[in-house]
Design a protein around this motif. Structure first.
Motif, short mmCIF file in Angstrom:
data_model
loop_
_atom_site.label_atom_id
_atom_site.label_comp_id
_atom_site.label_asym_id
_atom_site.label_seq_id
_atom_site.Cartn_x
_atom_site.Cartn_y
_atom_site.Cartn_z
N SER A 120 -20.43 -5.60 -9.13
CA SER A 120 -19.53 -5.19 -8.05
C SER A 120 -18.23 -6.00 -8.12
O SER A 120 -18.16 -7.05 -8.76
N TYR A 121 -17.21 -5.45 -7.48
CA TYR A 121 -15.93 -6.15 -7.42
C TYR A 121 -15.32 -5.97 -6.03
O TYR A 121 -15.67 -5.06 -5.29
N ARG A 122 -14.41 -6.86 -5.72
CA ARG A 122 -13.56 -6.73 -4.53
C ARG A 122 -12.17 -7.14 -4.97
O ARG A 122 -11.97 -8.18 -5.58
N ILE A 123 -11.20 -6.27 -4.66
CA ILE A 123 -9.82 -6.57 -5.00
C ILE A 123 -9.01 -6.52 -3.71
O ILE A 123 -9.13 -5.58 -2.93
N ILE A 124 -8.24 -7.56 -3.49
CA ILE A 124 -7.41 -7.67 -2.29
C ILE A 124 -5.96 -7.71 -2.74
O ILE A 124 -5.59 -8.55 -3.58
N LYS A 125 -5.14 -6.83 -2.18
CA LYS A 125 -3.71 -6.78 -2.50
C LYS A 125 -2.95 -7.16 -1.24
O LYS A 125 -3.01 -6.46 -0.24
N ASN A 126 -2.26 -8.28 -1.30
CA ASN A 126 -1.51 -8.79 -0.16
C ASN A 126 -0.03 -8.61 -0.46
O ASN A 126 0.53 -9.31 -1.30
N TYR A 127 0.58 -7.67 0.26
CA TYR A 127 2.00 -7.41 0.10
C TYR A 127 2.73 -8.41 1.00
O TYR A 127 2.72 -8.27 2.22
N ASN A 128 3.32 -9.44 0.39
CA ASN A 128 4.00 -10.46 1.18
C ASN A 128 5.09 -9.83 2.02
O ASN A 128 5.76 -8.88 1.60
N GLU A 129 5.28 -10.39 3.17
CA GLU A 129 6.29 -9.84 4.08
C GLU A 129 7.69 -10.07 3.55
O GLU A 129 7.93 -10.96 2.74
N ASN A 130 8.59 -9.23 3.99
CA ASN A 130 10.01 -9.47 3.74
C ASN A 130 10.69 -9.60 5.09
O ASN A 130 10.02 -9.70 6.12
N ASP A 131 12.00 -9.58 5.13
CA ASP A 131 12.71 -9.80 6.39
C ASP A 131 12.44 -8.70 7.42
O ASP A 131 12.48 -8.96 8.62
N ASN A 132 12.19 -7.47 6.98
CA ASN A 132 12.05 -6.35 7.90
C ASN A 132 10.62 -5.88 8.12
O ASN A 132 10.34 -5.18 9.07
N THR A 133 9.70 -6.24 7.22
CA THR A 133 8.35 -5.69 7.26
C THR A 133 7.31 -6.80 7.23
O THR A 133 7.40 -7.69 6.38
N PRO A 134 6.35 -6.77 8.14
CA PRO A 134 5.28 -7.76 8.05
C PRO A 134 4.41 -7.47 6.83
O PRO A 134 4.39 -6.35 6.31
N GLY A 135 3.68 -8.48 6.36
CA GLY A 135 2.82 -8.31 5.20
C GLY A 135 1.71 -7.31 5.46
O GLY A 135 1.27 -7.12 6.59
N GLU A 136 1.27 -6.65 4.42
CA GLU A 136 0.22 -5.65 4.51
C GLU A 136 -0.88 -6.05 3.53
O GLU A 136 -0.59 -6.50 2.42
N ILE A 137 -2.13 -5.92 3.94
CA ILE A 137 -3.24 -6.30 3.08
C ILE A 137 -4.13 -5.08 2.86
O ILE A 137 -4.51 -4.41 3.82
N LYS A 138 -4.42 -4.79 1.60
CA LYS A 138 -5.32 -3.69 1.25
C LYS A 138 -6.50 -4.26 0.48
O LYS A 138 -6.32 -5.06 -0.43
#
Length: 151
Positions: free
Chosen positions: A81-99
């Motif tokens: 099994s695997y688990r992959i986490i993608k953390n889109y670091n925030e920028n000035d206008n958008t908070p970070g998003e985690i998938k």
């Protein structure tokens, strides 16, 4: 006269021991070289699946079009099994998003690539190489291979 005979006898014994020791050492070294070459050949013939300890946690930061970077963490488990986490670091206008994605990985036919959800990773010692990741918002460059390092 007797002393002279005794000295000659001792000298012959010493010479015999030296020659015997040298021959023994040379023959042992040849055997060690043969064993080392055999084990290297066996190791080279193994597939990456057999060579490397691939289970564990890996990480890379990918370039992002509209954020500071995409931190990708991948965990490969012994049960396949695997688990992959993608953390889109925030920028000035958008908070970070985690998938997060979980699933089962598989090996290519010749056990040279790890495949998860149609994405291929080649493996070497403590490194996964990922060519053309299929991730939203990544700055794509078809010539690049992204390296996930084992933590």
């Amino acid at each position: 006269m007797r002393e002279k005979i005794m000295r000659n006898f001792i000298a012959q014994q010493v010479i015999f021991l030296v020659i015997t020791t040298l021959l023994f050492n040379v023959s042992c070294q040849d055997e060690k070289k043969d064993n080392k070459q055999d084990s290297q050949t066996e190791w080279q013939d193994k597939s990456p699946k057999e060579k490397w300890d691939y289970t564990g946690n890996y990480q890379v930061t990918l370039p992002c079009i509209d954020c500071k970077g995409i931190i990708v963490k991948l965990e490969l488990k012994e049960d396949g099994s695997y688990r992959i986490i993608k953390n889109y670091n925030e920028n000035d206008n958008t908070p970070g998003e985690i998938k997060t994605e979980i699933g089962q990985f598989r090996w290519s036919e010749n056990d040279s690539l790890i495949i998860l959800n149609n994405e291929e990773f080649s493996i070497s010692d403590n490194v996964l190489s990922w060519k053309n990741p299929n991730i939203e918002r990544i700055e794509t460059d078809s010539t690049k291979t992204y390296t996930l390092r084992k933590l």
